[in-house]
Design a protein around this motif. Structure first.
Motif, mmCIF file in Angstrom:
data_model
loop_
_atom_site.group_PDB
_atom_site.id
_atom_site.type_symbol
_atom_site.label_atom_id
_atom_site.label_comp_id
_atom_site.label_asym_id
_atom_site.label_seq_id
_atom_site.Cartn_x
_atom_site.Cartn_y
_atom_site.Cartn_z
ATOM 1 N N ARG A 1 8.418 -2.078 0.153
ATOM 2 C CA ARG A 1 8.282 -2.917 1.357
ATOM 3 C C ARG A 1 6.901 -2.754 1.992
ATOM 4 O O ARG A 1 6.298 -3.727 2.439
ATOM 5 C CB ARG A 1 9.360 -2.537 2.387
ATOM 6 N N ALA A 2 6.399 -1.519 2.013
ATOM 7 C CA ALA A 2 5.090 -1.286 2.647
ATOM 8 C C ALA A 2 4.009 -2.109 1.942
ATOM 9 O O ALA A 2 3.096 -2.650 2.596
ATOM 10 C CB ALA A 2 4.746 0.203 2.600
ATOM 11 N N THR A 3 4.123 -2.236 0.627
ATOM 12 C CA THR A 3 3.130 -3.027 -0.118
ATOM 13 C C THR A 3 3.308 -4.513 0.163
ATOM 14 O O THR A 3 2.331 -5.244 0.359
ATOM 15 C CB THR A 3 3.237 -2.726 -1.627
ATOM 16 N N LEU B 274 11.783 -11.589 0.086
ATOM 17 C CA LEU B 274 12.530 -12.795 0.466
ATOM 18 C C LEU B 274 12.198 -13.219 1.901
ATOM 19 O O LEU B 274 11.991 -14.400 2.176
ATOM 20 C CB LEU B 274 14.032 -12.513 0.335
ATOM 21 N N GLU B 275 12.124 -12.237 2.788
ATOM 22 C CA GLU B 275 11.959 -12.577 4.215
ATOM 23 C C GLU B 275 10.514 -12.892 4.593
ATOM 24 O O GLU B 275 10.271 -13.781 5.406
ATOM 25 C CB GLU B 275 12.438 -11.396 5.078
ATOM 26 N N ARG B 276 9.555 -12.178 4.002
ATOM 27 C CA ARG B 276 8.170 -12.310 4.498
ATOM 28 C C ARG B 276 7.224 -13.014 3.539
ATOM 29 O O ARG B 276 6.311 -13.705 3.977
ATOM 30 C CB ARG B 276 7.590 -10.914 4.814
ATOM 31 N N LEU B 277 7.408 -12.789 2.212
ATOM 32 C CA LEU B 277 6.411 -13.347 1.290
ATOM 33 C C LEU B 277 6.821 -14.714 0.741
ATOM 34 O O LEU B 277 6.000 -15.644 0.696
ATOM 35 C CB LEU B 277 6.145 -12.350 0.145
ATOM 36 N N ILE B 278 8.078 -14.857 0.359
ATOM 37 C CA ILE B 278 8.507 -16.143 -0.233
ATOM 38 C C ILE B 278 8.222 -17.320 0.713
ATOM 39 O O ILE B 278 7.775 -18.373 0.251
ATOM 40 C CB ILE B 278 9.976 -16.032 -0.711
ATOM 41 N N PRO B 279 8.394 -17.184 2.041
ATOM 42 C CA PRO B 279 8.053 -18.315 2.919
ATOM 43 C C PRO B 279 6.577 -18.701 2.883
ATOM 44 O O PRO B 279 6.207 -19.766 3.370
ATOM 45 C CB PRO B 279 8.450 -17.812 4.315
ATOM 46 N N ARG B 280 5.701 -17.847 2.310
ATOM 47 C CA ARG B 280 4.252 -18.129 2.295
ATOM 48 C C ARG B 280 3.787 -18.736 0.975
ATOM 49 O O ARG B 280 2.621 -19.089 0.852
ATOM 50 C CB ARG B 280 3.469 -16.812 2.487
ATOM 51 N N HIS C 257 1.994 4.341 -5.859
ATOM 52 C CA HIS C 257 1.766 3.183 -4.988
ATOM 53 C C HIS C 257 0.460 3.359 -4.222
ATOM 54 O O HIS C 257 0.219 4.403 -3.623
ATOM 55 C CB HIS C 257 2.946 3.021 -4.016
ATOM 56 N N VAL C 258 -0.353 2.333 -4.234
ATOM 57 C CA VAL C 258 -1.626 2.386 -3.506
ATOM 58 C C VAL C 258 -1.320 2.284 -2.004
ATOM 59 O O VAL C 258 -0.470 1.473 -1.596
ATOM 60 C CB VAL C 258 -2.545 1.231 -3.983
ATOM 61 N N PRO C 259 -1.968 3.089 -1.158
ATOM 62 C CA PRO C 259 -1.677 3.045 0.284
ATOM 63 C C PRO C 259 -1.919 1.643 0.871
ATOM 64 O O PRO C 259 -2.878 0.960 0.484
ATOM 65 C CB PRO C 259 -2.659 4.058 0.886
ATOM 66 N N PRO C 260 -1.053 1.227 1.826
ATOM 67 C CA PRO C 260 -1.161 -0.128 2.391
ATOM 68 C C PRO C 260 -2.533 -0.463 2.947
ATOM 69 O O PRO C 260 -3.010 -1.595 2.776
ATOM 70 C CB PRO C 260 -0.097 -0.120 3.506
ATOM 71 N N GLU D 168 14.502 -2.414 -0.478
ATOM 72 C CA GLU D 168 13.830 -2.817 0.767
ATOM 73 C C GLU D 168 12.696 -3.785 0.474
ATOM 74 O O GLU D 168 12.457 -4.754 1.207
ATOM 75 C CB GLU D 168 13.261 -1.575 1.470
ATOM 76 N N GLY D 169 11.973 -3.511 -0.602
ATOM 77 C CA GLY D 169 10.870 -4.379 -1.003
ATOM 78 C C GLY D 169 11.374 -5.757 -1.375
ATOM 79 O O GLY D 169 10.746 -6.774 -1.058
#
Ligand code: PLP
Length: 236
Positions: A92-94, A135-141, A62-65, A129-130
């Motif tokens: 989740r961090a990504t 669902l909580e943070r990206l889908i609304p955008r 995983h590439v660092p955030p 977690e991702g």
């Protein structure tokens, strides 16, 4: 004056946020190939480096955030993009880094999200977690999210829909979670035709459900979800 890209800069461009797949079948290589076929330039943000063959996922780095956020800001300051395509995120961090990195564009640029959860070989490409962060943070955008039948269920933490009515209900629940539109890919079901269902917020498309039917292609192929989402981004 800074040097310009060797690519034709008068062509439209899509920003691809995705992972590499060493087999070349899916992920970033697939996205760039499809965009090139549509005469669209690609800018890229690498979220993870995966070691994969067609049969298995051997490793994921995983590439660092902070590097993800910096890639996004560097791409956006390079040239304007007409759409953003998001593929594998992994953790989740990504997901958080991508959401934070895209804050500056507000709702100006359409975003197509392919919710990559597992590879066709069975490897996990987004952890639990991702998935919740998606669902909580990206889908609304996003303007459009393109789950297949098992992905729609997994995102909502529900059983897999057994019929079209159940799938439509899940699509509506994803729209309620904030996506402007959901394209439910029906390829996992059987029958002579594969039917995809497009469900959008009422102000985006007044029809309740749009059915997109095509003849079923037998056999399986890698990277089909990446290719479809990239084609849609190219169209946008
Ligand atoms: N690997 C990567 C890096 C991907 O981005 C994707 C899909 O987006 C996959 C694998 C899954 O593709 P497939 O179903 O062809 O294994």
């Amino acid at each position: 004056m800074s040097p310009s890209s060797p690519l034709a800069t008068d062509r439209p461009a899509v920003l691809v946020i995705a992972a590499t797949d060493s087999s070349g079948g899916a992920g970033l290589i697939r996205d760039v190939r499809v965009l090139t076929d549509h005469s669209v330039d690609a800018l890229c943000v690498v979220t993870a480096v995966t070691a994969q063959s067609n049969a298995r996922v051997l490793a994921v780095h995983h590439v660092p955030p902070d590097v993800i956020r910096t890639q996004i800001s560097a791409a956006l300051e390079t040239r304007s993009v007409s759409a953003i395509k998001i593929g594998m995120l992994g953790t989740r961090a990504t997901v958080d880094a991508v959401v934070d990195g895209l804050v500056s564009i507000a709702n100006e640029i359409p975003i197509v999200l392919d919710p990559v959860l597992v590879s066709s070989s069975g490897g996990v490409l987004l952890d639990g977690e991702g998935r919740r962060a998606l669902l909580e943070r990206l889908i609304p955008r996003v303007s459009l999210v393109t789950p297949n039948v098992p992905e729609a269920a997994a995102l909502l933490e529900e059983p897999v829909a057994q019929d079209e009515a159940g799938l439509i209900q899940q699509g509506r629940r994803l729209v309620e979670r904030g996506a402007r539109a959901v394209l439910l890919k029906g390829g996992h079901w059987s029958g002579a035709e594969a039917t995809d269902l497009l469900i959008a917020r009422a102000e985006v498309a007044p029809q309740a459900v749009v059915r997109i039917m095509s003849s079923r292609v037998t056999g399986s192929s890698r990277g089909t979800g990446c290719a479809l989402a990239s084609s849609i981004a190219a169209g946008l």
